[in-house]
Design an enzyme around this catalytic site. Structure first.
Site, short mmCIF file in Angstrom:
data_model
loop_
_atom_site.label_atom_id
_atom_site.label_comp_id
_atom_site.label_asym_id
_atom_site.label_seq_id
_atom_site.Cartn_x
_atom_site.Cartn_y
_atom_site.Cartn_z
CB THR A 189 -0.88 0.05 1.26
OG1 THR A 189 0.01 0.12 2.38
CG2 THR A 189 -1.74 -1.18 1.39
CD GLU A 334 -5.14 -2.30 2.05
OE1 GLU A 334 -5.51 -1.82 0.95
OE2 GLU A 334 -4.55 -1.65 2.92
CE LYS A 441 -14.15 13.89 11.00
NZ LYS A 441 -12.70 13.83 10.83
CD1 TRP A 446 -18.61 14.50 9.72
CD2 TRP A 446 -18.61 12.55 8.62
NE1 TRP A 446 -18.05 13.57 10.55
CE2 TRP A 446 -18.04 12.35 9.90
CE3 TRP A 446 -18.70 11.46 7.76
CZ2 TRP A 446 -17.57 11.12 10.32
CZ3 TRP A 446 -18.24 10.23 8.19
CH2 TRP A 446 -17.68 10.06 9.46
P1 ADP Z 1 -3.68 3.64 -1.46
O1 ADP Z 1 -4.51 3.25 -0.29
O2 ADP Z 1 -2.29 3.25 -1.37
O3 ADP Z 1 -3.97 4.99 -2.02
P2 ADP Z 1 -5.22 2.02 -3.15
O4 ADP Z 1 -5.02 2.08 -4.60
O5 ADP Z 1 -5.36 0.74 -2.49
O6 ADP Z 1 -4.02 2.70 -2.63
O7 ADP Z 1 -6.38 3.02 -2.74
C1 ADP Z 1 -7.59 2.60 -2.23
C2 ADP Z 1 -8.43 3.78 -1.91
O8 ADP Z 1 -8.66 4.59 -3.06
C3 ADP Z 1 -9.81 3.43 -1.43
O9 ADP Z 1 -9.80 3.09 -0.08
C4 ADP Z 1 -10.57 4.71 -1.72
O10 ADP Z 1 -10.37 5.67 -0.72
C5 ADP Z 1 -9.93 5.21 -2.97
N1 ADP Z 1 -10.73 4.84 -4.13
C6 ADP Z 1 -10.55 3.83 -5.00
N2 ADP Z 1 -11.48 3.85 -5.96
C7 ADP Z 1 -12.30 4.88 -5.70
C8 ADP Z 1 -13.48 5.43 -6.33
N3 ADP Z 1 -13.98 4.93 -7.44
N4 ADP Z 1 -14.05 6.50 -5.75
C9 ADP Z 1 -13.55 7.04 -4.62
N5 ADP Z 1 -12.46 6.59 -4.00
C10 ADP Z 1 -11.83 5.53 -4.53
#
Ligand code: ADP
Length: 543
Positions: A189, A334, A441, A446
């Site tokens: 990650t 994950e 917030k 929110w």
């Molecule tokens: P990192 O956590 O390292 O940025 P990831 O690629 O695993 O890498 O990111 C996952 C996160 O990206 C999700 O938990 C979410 O917050 C965001 N995310 C992924 N796809 C979307 C989407 N379509 N809309 C909004 N947020 C998204």
């Protein structure tokens, strides 16, 4: 009472079986790569499978043992594809590393994973030369090129040439079968807080994810598709496309390091690409290029957009101006990464286009295999009414149970907390409101930064927008909007704010707008909210 058992064959789900299948049934289907060297390389699944076998032999000859990690610092290309299969298929673990991270982070990740071999593209030779002395676990450095492109001099002792390694083998190798729960690959990650953490996928989780992601209501891939993953193979395995592409036998087009609008457009056209996938920022580049040059796509029909919220304005532009269907998707490292995708149900087909669009703008429904819930801060499930927003938690066979070499379990009551805040409507369409740490917030209420960004992005003069929380003496936090204007466009703070009127509640409208030349992005192309918050920490909101 004795249990009656099923009487079916026990066949472990092996990653190698995907490539074997493609090589047998779509043997002459092409894999086309734009190479770092600048030219275009083409071959077939049959060739790729043979070379992956040779690579497995070569890695064994280098002394790799089952479970050893093989790191990659590489763009999307056929050699990277061979490494995916040659490593996992021979019981090694493919560890893709994001080269856009800071060098210190890259070194930290390689040391944490204890990579035994490091394979890298020519573009990363200077980086690896710098890092090599600090990479104690790495026994072999392999430059992913041919003899002609090997450097005359290098600071990396015993640097190996990928083509020489592969071509020295005879390919007389049978893919082994072993426990399908064996580790196949690791992705870290990005670690916005603390050190990055490794998600360790298995053969079983990868094959199940490939099956599910290819379904019609997911990516809907088929042997008639020409798939160009813009999403890098170092970003959660290019969202599984190198696996699902082989599963369905689609032609693959791998763009190498050339991800600007012009290069992508030319590749889409010359290779007759039908389907693609990437984060919103790459589409900004491609759309801008196509618009400036008055270009249309002749074969490109649909794309998955995810990784961060896809602004509705982008969905509209792609559909209305270019005839490209957008499949909005949500996932995370994950989750291998796919969780939800937005496709209509039969009952939605008679709705007016605007109502359909509002559904498709959401992050979508889970694919079979993923189970999701939203919970309140007390952990209790919240209703699926499209209104209540809570912490999104998930579980399923391609969701991690623990991180690489971390003792503490991330799970809460058997569910993985995503860190996202979402609503779910009665039809099961999930919509992300925010990442919990990005939510604004204001006076105990929110405000969704995604909502604010989506509205700004719909303004014709806005190229990109980010909404962040800014400290406020009375309301605790208030929204600040940061905007990059489109080239040559004028837009004032007042015009931007006026654009919000009637679109959201008055108290949610940002307090201020700041215009910048560029918004910082993370190594995976997402807006770097943390950096923006630091940058504007001292910003004084107008009273
Ligand atoms: P990192 O956590 O390292 O940025 P990831 O690629 O695993 O890498 O990111 C996952 C996160 O990206 C999700 O938990 C979410 O917050 C965001 N995310 C992924 N796809 C979307 C989407 N379509 N809309 C909004 N947020 C998204």
């Amino acid at each position: 009472m004795s249990r009656l058992m099923g009487q079916m064959m026990q066949m472990p789900l092996m990653i190698s079986s995907l490539l074997k299948h493609a090589a047998r049934h779509c043997a002459d289907t092409e894999i086309v790569s734009k190479r770092v060297e600048g030219d275009v390389h083409r071959y077939t699944y049959r060739d790729a499978e043979l070379r992956a076998r040779k690579l497995a032999q070569a890695l064994a000859r280098l002394g790799c043992q089952p479970g050893d990690r093989v790191g990659t610092l590489a763009w999307n290309g056929y050699r990277h594809f061979e490494i995916y299969y040659g490593t996992s298929g021979s019981e090694l673990v493919c560890h893709t590393i994001n080269p856009r991270l800071f060098p210190e982070q890259i070194a930290w990740i390689i040391n944490d994973a204890e990579d035994r071999v490091l394979c890298f593209d020519l573009s990363f030779l200077p980086l690896v030369e710098k890092l090599a002395p600090g990479l104690s676990s790495v026994k072999h450095f392999v430059l992913m090129t041919d003899r002609a492109h090997m450097p005359a001099q290098t600071g990396i002792p015993g640097l190996l040439c990928y083509e020489e390694l592969v071509e020295a083998e005879d390919g007389n190798y049978t893919w082994p079968e072993f426990d399908e729960n064996t580790a196949s690959s690791i992705c870290y990650t990005s670690g916005t807080t603390g050190h990055p953490k490794g998600a360790v996928y298995s053969h079983r989780s990868t094959v199940l994810h490939a099956y599910a992601s290819a379904l019609p209501d997911a990516m809907g891939s088929s042997a008639q598709d020409v798939i160009l993953p813009v999403v890098p193979m170092f970003h959660v395995n290019a969202w599984g496309l190198p696996y699902s592409g082989a599963l369905v036998g689609a032609k693959l087009v791998l763009p190498g390091p050339h991800l600007d609008g012009k290069s992508l457009y030319e590749l889409f056209e010359s290779e007759k690409v039908t389907f693609s996938a990437g984060v919103p920022t790459v589409w900004l580049g491609l759309i801008t290029y196509a618009k400036q040059n008055n270009l249309k796509f002749s074969t490109f029909k649909r794309t998955v957009i995810g990784g961060s919220a896809c602004p509705p304005a982008m969905i509209r532009t792609l559909e209305d101006d270019f005839g490209v269907q957008v499949i909005h998707a949500w996932g995370m490292t994950e989750l291998s990464p796919l969780g939800t995708l937005s496709k209509l149900k039969a009952k939605h087909l008679d709705l007016p286009p605007e109502a359909q669009r509002r559904i498709l703008e959401k992050q979508g429904k889970v694919i079979y295999g993923i189970d999701m819930q939203i919970t309140g801060d007390d952990g209790r499930p919240l209703p699926w009414d499209g209104q209540a927003s809570g912490n999104l938690v998930v579980r399923g066979p391609w969701v991690i149970q623990s991180y690489f070499r971390r003792d503490e379990s991330p799970l809460q009551d058997g569910w993985f907390p995503t860190g996202d805040v979402a609503t779910i409507d009665p039809d099961g369409f999930m919509q992300i409101t925010d990442r919990s740490k990005d939510v604004i917030k204001s006076g105990g209420e929110w405000i969704s930064s995604i909502d604010l960004e989506n509205i700004a992005m719909a303004h014709p003069a806005v190229h990109e927008a980010a909404a962040i929380a800014c400290k406020h003496p009375k309301w605790d936090e208030r929204p600040l909007l940061i905007v990059v204007r489109k080239p040559g466009q004028s837009l004032t703070r007042e015009e931007m704010l006026a654009f919000y009127e009637g679109k959201i509640a008055k108290w949610q409208i940002p307090d201020d707008v700041v215009f910048v030349d560029e918004i910082p992005h993370t190594a995976t192309g997402k807006i770097q909210k943390l950096k923006l918050r630091e940058q504007f920490a001292a910003h004084v909101l107008p009273t």
